[in-house]
Design an enzyme around this catalytic site. Sequence first.
Site, PDB file in Angstrom:
ATOM      1  N   LYS A 150       3.295 -37.498   1.817  1.00 59.54           N
ATOM      2  CA  LYS A 150       4.739 -37.409   2.079  1.00 59.54           C
ATOM      3  C   LYS A 150       5.454 -37.929   0.840  1.00 59.54           C
ATOM      4  O   LYS A 150       5.213 -39.048   0.383  1.00 59.54           O
ATOM      5  CB  LYS A 150       5.107 -38.248   3.306  1.00 59.54           C
ATOM      6  CG  LYS A 150       6.466 -37.916   3.873  1.00 59.54           C
ATOM      7  CD  LYS A 150       6.519 -36.501   4.430  1.00 59.54           C
ATOM      8  CE  LYS A 150       6.462 -36.464   5.943  1.00 59.54           C
ATOM      9  NZ  LYS A 150       6.342 -35.068   6.450  1.00 59.54           N
ATOM     10  N   THR A 155       0.976 -35.681   7.042  1.00 59.32           N
ATOM     11  CA  THR A 155       1.963 -36.347   6.177  1.00 59.32           C
ATOM     12  C   THR A 155       2.992 -37.080   7.039  1.00 59.32           C
ATOM     13  O   THR A 155       3.545 -38.094   6.620  1.00 59.32           O
ATOM     14  CB  THR A 155       2.663 -35.341   5.233  1.00 59.32           C
ATOM     15  OG1 THR A 155       3.505 -34.470   5.979  1.00 59.32           O
ATOM     16  CG2 THR A 155       1.662 -34.557   4.419  1.00 59.32           C
ATOM     17  N   ARG A 160      24.781 -44.887 -36.963  1.00 60.49           N
ATOM     18  CA  ARG A 160      25.033 -43.983 -35.836  1.00 60.49           C
ATOM     19  C   ARG A 160      24.930 -44.749 -34.529  1.00 60.49           C
ATOM     20  O   ARG A 160      24.433 -45.880 -34.489  1.00 60.49           O
ATOM     21  CB  ARG A 160      24.021 -42.821 -35.840  1.00 60.49           C
ATOM     22  CG  ARG A 160      22.603 -43.264 -35.589  1.00 60.49           C
ATOM     23  CD  ARG A 160      21.620 -42.098 -35.445  1.00 60.49           C
ATOM     24  NE  ARG A 160      20.284 -42.611 -35.152  1.00 60.49           N
ATOM     25  CZ  ARG A 160      19.232 -41.858 -34.877  1.00 60.49           C
ATOM     26  NH1 ARG A 160      19.332 -40.529 -34.873  1.00 60.49           N
ATOM     27  NH2 ARG A 160      18.060 -42.407 -34.600  1.00 60.49           N
ATOM     28  N   GLN A 174      11.715 -43.349 -32.862  1.00 65.06           N
ATOM     29  CA  GLN A 174      10.269 -43.548 -32.807  1.00 65.06           C
ATOM     30  C   GLN A 174       9.917 -44.996 -33.171  1.00 65.06           C
ATOM     31  O   GLN A 174       9.069 -45.624 -32.518  1.00 65.06           O
ATOM     32  CB  GLN A 174       9.574 -42.587 -33.790  1.00 65.06           C
ATOM     33  CG  GLN A 174       9.565 -41.126 -33.372  1.00 65.06           C
ATOM     34  CD  GLN A 174      10.786 -40.324 -33.794  1.00 65.06           C
ATOM     35  OE1 GLN A 174      11.871 -40.861 -33.981  1.00 65.06           O
ATOM     36  NE2 GLN A 174      10.621 -39.012 -33.951  1.00 65.06           N
ATOM     37  N   HIS A 230      22.295 -38.089 -27.734  1.00 63.99           N
ATOM     38  CA  HIS A 230      23.045 -37.925 -28.982  1.00 63.99           C
ATOM     39  C   HIS A 230      24.543 -38.165 -28.783  1.00 63.99           C
ATOM     40  O   HIS A 230      25.135 -37.697 -27.811  1.00 63.99           O
ATOM     41  CB  HIS A 230      22.869 -36.513 -29.532  1.00 63.99           C
ATOM     42  CG  HIS A 230      21.444 -36.138 -29.784  1.00 63.99           C
ATOM     43  ND1 HIS A 230      20.625 -36.820 -30.657  1.00 63.99           N
ATOM     44  CD2 HIS A 230      20.676 -35.134 -29.279  1.00 63.99           C
ATOM     45  CE1 HIS A 230      19.426 -36.257 -30.674  1.00 63.99           C
ATOM     46  NE2 HIS A 230      19.428 -35.243 -29.847  1.00 63.99           N
TER      47      HIS A 230
HETATM   48  O1  LIG Z   1      15.548 -41.158 -34.170  1.00 66.62           O
HETATM   49  C1  LIG Z   1      15.478 -39.924 -34.335  1.00 66.62           C
HETATM   50  N1  LIG Z   1      14.266 -39.320 -34.396  1.00 66.62           N
HETATM   51  C2  LIG Z   1      14.128 -37.978 -34.577  1.00 66.62           C
HETATM   52  O2  LIG Z   1      12.973 -37.454 -34.616  1.00 66.62           O
HETATM   53  C3  LIG Z   1      15.300 -37.213 -34.714  1.00 66.62           C
HETATM   54  N2  LIG Z   1      15.521 -35.885 -34.880  1.00 66.62           N
HETATM   55  C4  LIG Z   1      16.872 -35.717 -34.916  1.00 66.62           C
HETATM   56  O3  LIG Z   1      17.458 -34.611 -35.034  1.00 66.62           O
HETATM   57  N3  LIG Z   1      17.513 -36.916 -34.767  1.00 66.62           N
HETATM   58  C5  LIG Z   1      16.551 -37.867 -34.641  1.00 66.62           C
HETATM   59  N4  LIG Z   1      16.623 -39.199 -34.460  1.00 66.62           N
END
Ligand SMILES: O=c1[nH]c(=O)c2[nH]c(=O)[nH]c2[nH]1
Length: 297
Positions: free
Chosen positions: A12, A57, A175, A219, A247
């Site tokens: 479930k 379930t 940014r 990353q 973004h």
């Molecule tokens: O931190 C980011 N990693 C990316 O791989 C990436 N690619 C992107 O267009 N902007 C960003 N920003």
Amino acid sequence: MAITLGPNQYGKAEVRLVTVDRDGPVHNLTDLTVSTALRGNLDATHLTGDNADVVATDTQKNTVYAFAKQAPVGEIEDFALRLGRHFTSSFEQITGARILIERHGWQRIDVGGTPHDHAFSRSGDERRTTAVTIADGQAWVVSGVSGLVVLKSTGSEFHGFPRDRYTTLAETSDRILATAVTARWRYRDVTGIDWSACHADARAALVETFATKHSLSLQQTLYAMGEAVLERRPEIAEVRLSLPNKHHFLVDLSPFGLSNDNEVFHAADRPYGLIEGTVLRDDAGDPGLAWHTLPAF
Ligand SMILES: O=c1[nH]c(=O)c2[nH]c(=O)[nH]c2[nH]1
């Protein structure tokens, strides 16, 4: 040509469970979404429709509610372990269980500076999560957090990436960085763990690192966040993170004769970058079935 039945499970999904625990006039609320899934020798129902081995379930759902009445729900990890062990120990044909729980947050409403006894406001989209797997007498716990939305308005750069004829993205040294964190962490053990303390420390490590780590890419931030969780809690062997890059694009105000000095942004909802990864100790150990059928990140 021979056709056979492959891996399967059933249960479930998304049982909505709310409990009210009364401590005199003071009420405590627990709000969970529980999903159960059972595995085992279920060939007959698939191949012939013989349901003799099928724990319905509906029964699984009822068990969730009955367990919530019979003992305090407590920590979601313990509740999931109790449910999983119940299904696998009560029915011989059921050899495995996967219990997923999301805990939704509620805050007591503050009335003139005093927390109200029995009125609450929902604390946004953030959920504490767990995924407990039981198989052949063994247990694994993967807990986490999802819907944890964070934003920093500076301290984030992105540059140095390759440019080809399709590249339009401007390099930036300042940014907005925003994401909705989904994090899952695998515990080494399932006994003797202070689940709440681990959750609180892991969450703090995630958000504090997001805030303080100067970011050259999402990353890099992902790795630092996972690393901080592992540094904070030795009980955790491995962390998986899924970070949508929410973004925020600078709006071009030049048609209006206006400058835009990182002040006015368009918060786009899609498409979004999706940065995912695993951070683990070198002695993270065999994950067994901990991640089996869970999303990769
Ligand atoms: O931190 C980011 N990693 C990316 O791989 C990436 N690619 C992107 O267009 N902007 C960003 N920003």
